[in-house]
Design a protein around this motif. Structure first.
Motif, PDB file in Angstrom:
ATOM      1  N   ALA A 184       0.813  -1.220   0.000  1.00 40.60           N
ATOM      2  CA  ALA A 184       0.000   0.000   0.000  1.00 40.60           C
ATOM      3  C   ALA A 184       0.842   1.264   0.000  1.00 40.60           C
ATOM      4  O   ALA A 184       0.349   2.342  -0.331  1.00 40.60           O
ATOM      5  N   ASP A 185       2.119   1.147   0.372  1.00 42.01           N
ATOM      6  CA  ASP A 185       2.984   2.324   0.485  1.00 42.01           C
ATOM      7  C   ASP A 185       4.062   2.382  -0.590  1.00 42.01           C
ATOM      8  O   ASP A 185       4.998   3.169  -0.490  1.00 42.01           O
ATOM      9  N   MET A 186       3.936   1.547  -1.619  1.00 36.31           N
ATOM     10  CA  MET A 186       4.922   1.533  -2.690  1.00 36.31           C
ATOM     11  C   MET A 186       4.907   2.854  -3.465  1.00 36.31           C
ATOM     12  O   MET A 186       3.862   3.478  -3.626  1.00 36.31           O
ATOM     13  N   PRO A 187       6.071   3.282  -3.969  1.00 36.45           N
ATOM     14  CA  PRO A 187       6.085   4.479  -4.819  1.00 36.45           C
ATOM     15  C   PRO A 187       5.457   4.185  -6.172  1.00 36.45           C
ATOM     16  O   PRO A 187       5.510   3.049  -6.663  1.00 36.45           O
ATOM     17  N   ALA A 188       4.852   5.196  -6.762  1.00 36.94           N
ATOM     18  CA  ALA A 188       4.299   5.059  -8.106  1.00 36.94           C
ATOM     19  C   ALA A 188       5.365   5.309  -9.161  1.00 36.94           C
ATOM     20  O   ALA A 188       5.260   4.823 -10.286  1.00 36.94           O
ATOM     21  N   VAL A 189       6.399   6.079  -8.800  1.00 34.46           N
ATOM     22  CA  VAL A 189       7.477   6.420  -9.726  1.00 34.46           C
ATOM     23  C   VAL A 189       8.786   6.472  -8.944  1.00 34.46           C
ATOM     24  O   VAL A 189       8.813   6.950  -7.805  1.00 34.46           O
ATOM     25  N   ILE A 190       9.867   5.986  -9.557  1.00 32.56           N
ATOM     26  CA  ILE A 190      11.204   6.082  -8.977  1.00 32.56           C
ATOM     27  C   ILE A 190      12.109   6.803  -9.972  1.00 32.56           C
ATOM     28  O   ILE A 190      12.093   6.501 -11.169  1.00 32.56           O
ATOM     29  N   VAL A 191      12.890   7.763  -9.474  1.00 31.22           N
ATOM     30  CA  VAL A 191      13.845   8.498 -10.306  1.00 31.22           C
ATOM     31  C   VAL A 191      15.243   8.267  -9.740  1.00 31.22           C
ATOM     32  O   VAL A 191      15.477   8.474  -8.546  1.00 31.22           O
ATOM     33  N   LEU A 192      16.167   7.828 -10.596  1.00 31.56           N
ATOM     34  CA  LEU A 192      17.535   7.531 -10.175  1.00 31.56           C
ATOM     35  C   LEU A 192      18.512   8.510 -10.820  1.00 31.56           C
ATOM     36  O   LEU A 192      18.456   8.749 -12.032  1.00 31.56           O
ATOM     37  N   ASP A 193      19.400   9.054 -10.017  1.00 37.00           N
ATOM     38  CA  ASP A 193      20.443   9.949 -10.504  1.00 37.00           C
ATOM     39  C   ASP A 193      21.601   9.116 -11.035  1.00 37.00           C
ATOM     40  O   ASP A 193      22.288   8.434 -10.272  1.00 37.00           O
ATOM     41  N   GLY A 194      21.822   9.166 -12.352  1.00 40.49           N
ATOM     42  CA  GLY A 194      22.893   8.387 -12.950  1.00 40.49           C
ATOM     43  C   GLY A 194      24.275   8.811 -12.507  1.00 40.49           C
ATOM     44  O   GLY A 194      25.243   8.066 -12.673  1.00 40.49           O
ATOM     45  N   GLY A 195      24.390  10.006 -11.921  1.00 38.74           N
ATOM     46  CA  GLY A 195      25.679  10.465 -11.433  1.00 38.74           C
ATOM     47  C   GLY A 195      26.055   9.868 -10.093  1.00 38.74           C
ATOM     48  O   GLY A 195      27.176  10.067  -9.616  1.00 38.74           O
ATOM     49  N   GLN A 196      25.132   9.142  -9.478  1.00 38.97           N
ATOM     50  CA  GLN A 196      25.398   8.523  -8.179  1.00 38.97           C
ATOM     51  C   GLN A 196      25.963   7.125  -8.401  1.00 38.97           C
ATOM     52  O   GLN A 196      25.341   6.299  -9.076  1.00 38.97           O
ATOM     53  N   PRO A 197      27.164   6.833  -7.872  1.00 38.79           N
ATOM     54  CA  PRO A 197      27.739   5.496  -8.056  1.00 38.79           C
ATOM     55  C   PRO A 197      26.780   4.412  -7.565  1.00 38.79           C
ATOM     56  O   PRO A 197      26.205   4.518  -6.494  1.00 38.79           O
ATOM     57  N   GLY A 198      26.610   3.408  -8.367  1.00 42.40           N
ATOM     58  CA  GLY A 198      25.718   2.321  -7.987  1.00 42.40           C
ATOM     59  C   GLY A 198      24.304   2.469  -8.496  1.00 42.40           C
ATOM     60  O   GLY A 198      23.467   1.584  -8.279  1.00 42.40           O
ATOM     61  N   SER A 199      24.013   3.581  -9.195  1.00 43.74           N
ATOM     62  CA  SER A 199      22.644   3.792  -9.675  1.00 43.74           C
ATOM     63  C   SER A 199      22.241   2.731 -10.697  1.00 43.74           C
ATOM     64  O   SER A 199      21.093   2.271 -10.720  1.00 43.74           O
ATOM     65  N   MET A 200      23.191   2.328 -11.545  1.00 45.37           N
ATOM     66  CA  MET A 200      22.867   1.320 -12.550  1.00 45.37           C
ATOM     67  C   MET A 200      22.585  -0.027 -11.892  1.00 45.37           C
ATOM     68  O   MET A 200      21.683  -0.765 -12.305  1.00 45.37           O
ATOM     69  N   LEU A 201      23.341  -0.340 -10.850  1.00 47.78           N
ATOM     70  CA  LEU A 201      23.099  -1.587 -10.119  1.00 47.78           C
ATOM     71  C   LEU A 201      21.731  -1.554  -9.443  1.00 47.78           C
ATOM     72  O   LEU A 201      21.007  -2.557  -9.428  1.00 47.78           O
ATOM     73  N   THR A 202      21.361  -0.388  -8.912  1.00 48.20           N
ATOM     74  CA  THR A 202      20.032  -0.243  -8.308  1.00 48.20           C
ATOM     75  C   THR A 202      18.946  -0.461  -9.347  1.00 48.20           C
ATOM     76  O   THR A 202      17.956  -1.161  -9.099  1.00 48.20           O
ATOM     77  N   LEU A 203      19.123   0.132 -10.525  1.00 43.14           N
ATOM     78  CA  LEU A 203      18.154  -0.038 -11.605  1.00 43.14           C
ATOM     79  C   LEU A 203      18.019  -1.509 -11.978  1.00 43.14           C
ATOM     80  O   LEU A 203      16.897  -2.034 -12.110  1.00 43.14           O
ATOM     81  N   GLN A 204      19.140  -2.190 -12.140  1.00 43.12           N
ATOM     82  CA  GLN A 204      19.108  -3.606 -12.512  1.00 43.12           C
ATOM     83  C   GLN A 204      18.439  -4.449 -11.431  1.00 43.12           C
ATOM     84  O   GLN A 204      17.661  -5.365 -11.732  1.00 43.12           O
ATOM     85  N   THR A 205      18.719  -4.121 -10.171  1.00 45.61           N
ATOM     86  CA  THR A 205      18.115  -4.866  -9.063  1.00 45.61           C
ATOM     87  C   THR A 205      16.601  -4.702  -9.057  1.00 45.61           C
ATOM     88  O   THR A 205      15.848  -5.673  -8.877  1.00 45.61           O
ATOM     89  N   LEU A 206      16.138  -3.470  -9.272  1.00 42.20           N
ATOM     90  CA  LEU A 206      14.695  -3.217  -9.282  1.00 42.20           C
ATOM     91  C   LEU A 206      14.019  -3.946 -10.441  1.00 42.20           C
ATOM     92  O   LEU A 206      12.956  -4.558 -10.272  1.00 42.20           O
ATOM     93  N   LYS A 207      14.626  -3.882 -11.604  1.00 39.80           N
ATOM     94  CA  LYS A 207      13.992  -4.458 -12.789  1.00 39.80           C
ATOM     95  C   LYS A 207      14.116  -5.980 -12.843  1.00 39.80           C
ATOM     96  O   LYS A 207      13.394  -6.630 -13.603  1.00 39.80           O
ATOM     97  N   ASN A 208      15.005  -6.548 -12.048  1.00 37.23           N
ATOM     98  CA  ASN A 208      15.106  -8.005 -11.969  1.00 37.23           C
ATOM     99  C   ASN A 208      14.234  -8.583 -10.860  1.00 37.23           C
ATOM    100  O   ASN A 208      14.183  -9.800 -10.675  1.00 37.23           O
ATOM    101  N   SER A 209      13.569  -7.697 -10.126  1.00 37.43           N
ATOM    102  CA  SER A 209      12.720  -8.135  -9.021  1.00 37.43           C
ATOM    103  C   SER A 209      11.281  -8.301  -9.494  1.00 37.43           C
ATOM    104  O   SER A 209      10.708  -7.393 -10.104  1.00 37.43           O
ATOM    105  N   SER A 210      10.693  -9.454  -9.210  1.00 36.48           N
ATOM    106  CA  SER A 210       9.299  -9.672  -9.597  1.00 36.48           C
ATOM    107  C   SER A 210       8.357  -8.748  -8.839  1.00 36.48           C
ATOM    108  O   SER A 210       7.248  -8.465  -9.285  1.00 36.48           O
TER     109      SER A 210
END
Length: 278
Positions: A184-210
């Motif tokens: 019930a408290d999930m975000p509707a949108v997530i924005v990631l700053d590509g200048g932050q180290p690890g942002s790509m890994l965060t993106l991959q983790t989110l998109k690989n999660s069912s």
């Protein structure tokens, strides 16, 4: 110049007036003299605080304040960059309440435990603006740069105050909070700053999660970083937005981005108005 000041107030730290002119002090260090009085800008820039007859301040850049130490003595406000501006004793009672409202948002470190009212960007932390809104109206943003994070907060407050905002300085911080968040408290949108180290890994983790892959996730990429843009789409980003280094244009890009995702696009939802799990 005058139009820029009025259209993008989030870029202004404070204004100093004399006679029928005003010095506009921008957050990027610029100092511009405009042929308009401080009274003019006070009427145009709602939310700014008239701390002195010669000073009008954006409260989002105030880090601390000092009450008048005695009768007929001035108080002061300290800005994030260390500058100090006087607060006349007659204006103190008029600004203290709105100042406290601006400076005391609810804040939570990554483990979800209530913390300081002014969180440090050196640790994974988030700032949540409590708004009476629908369960799905939440946007979470990872923004490593403190100044840009402040601009995001101001833009959301001015244009989309009905949306709840959580601001993180690392992708790891976002993932820790997200993993303990109920449907019930999930975000509707997530924005990631590509200048932050690890942002790509965060993106991959989110998109690989069912559980999380259906949350629209936008990657902000610096100009000229074409490899990151391609990698972002390959990793499942719903959009990759190239943001300019110029702060005025940065605000313009953010406003267009947020207008689309918060006002036009429809996020995937389940029957209860939540982001739908797989």
């Amino acid at each position: 110049m005058i139009q820029e000041a009025i259209q993008y107030p989030a870029l202004i730290k404070y204004l100093k007036g004399f006679s029928n002119y005003s010095w506009v002090h921008y957050c990027d260090g610029r100092k511009v003299l405009l042929a308009k009085s401080l009274v003019f800008f006070e009427k145009q820039l709602s939310g700014f605080l008239r701390v002195h007859k010669t000073a009008l301040v954006n409260p989002h850049y105030i880090a601390d304040f000092q009450a008048p130490p005695g009768h007929k003595m001035a108080g002061s406000v300290s800005l994030r960059d260390g500058e100090t501006l006087p607060v006349s004793r007659r204006r103190w009672s008029l600004i203290i309440d709105p100042l406290l409202v601006t400076m005391l948002p609810l804040s939570f470190p990554a483990n979800g435990t209530p913390g300081s009212a002014n969180p440090s960007f050196s640790e994974p932390a988030c700032i949540e603006k409590k708004q009476p809104s629908l369960a799905s109206r939440r946007m979470w943003v990872v923004m490593a740069d403190e100044l840009k994070g402040s601009l995001v907060q101001q833009l959301m407050g001015e244009k989309w105050s009905q949306w709840g905002l959580k601001l993180f300085d690392t992708g790891n911080g976002l993932q820790k909070v997200l993993s303990g968040t109920g449907e019930a408290d999930m975000p509707a949108v997530i924005v990631l700053d590509g200048g932050q180290p690890g942002s790509m890994l965060t993106l991959q983790t989110l998109k690989n999660s069912s559980r999380f892959r259906f949350i629209p996730t936008i990657l902000l990429s610096s100009a000229g970083n074409y490899d990151q843009a391609q990698q972002g789409y390959a990793s499942g980003a719903n959009s990759v937005i190239v943001y300019p280094t110029d702060l005025a244009r940065f605000i313009q890009v953010l406003e267009k981005l947020f207008r689309y995702w918060l006002s036009v696009a429809s996020a995937p939802q389940g029957g209860n108005g939540r982001v739908a799990p797989v």
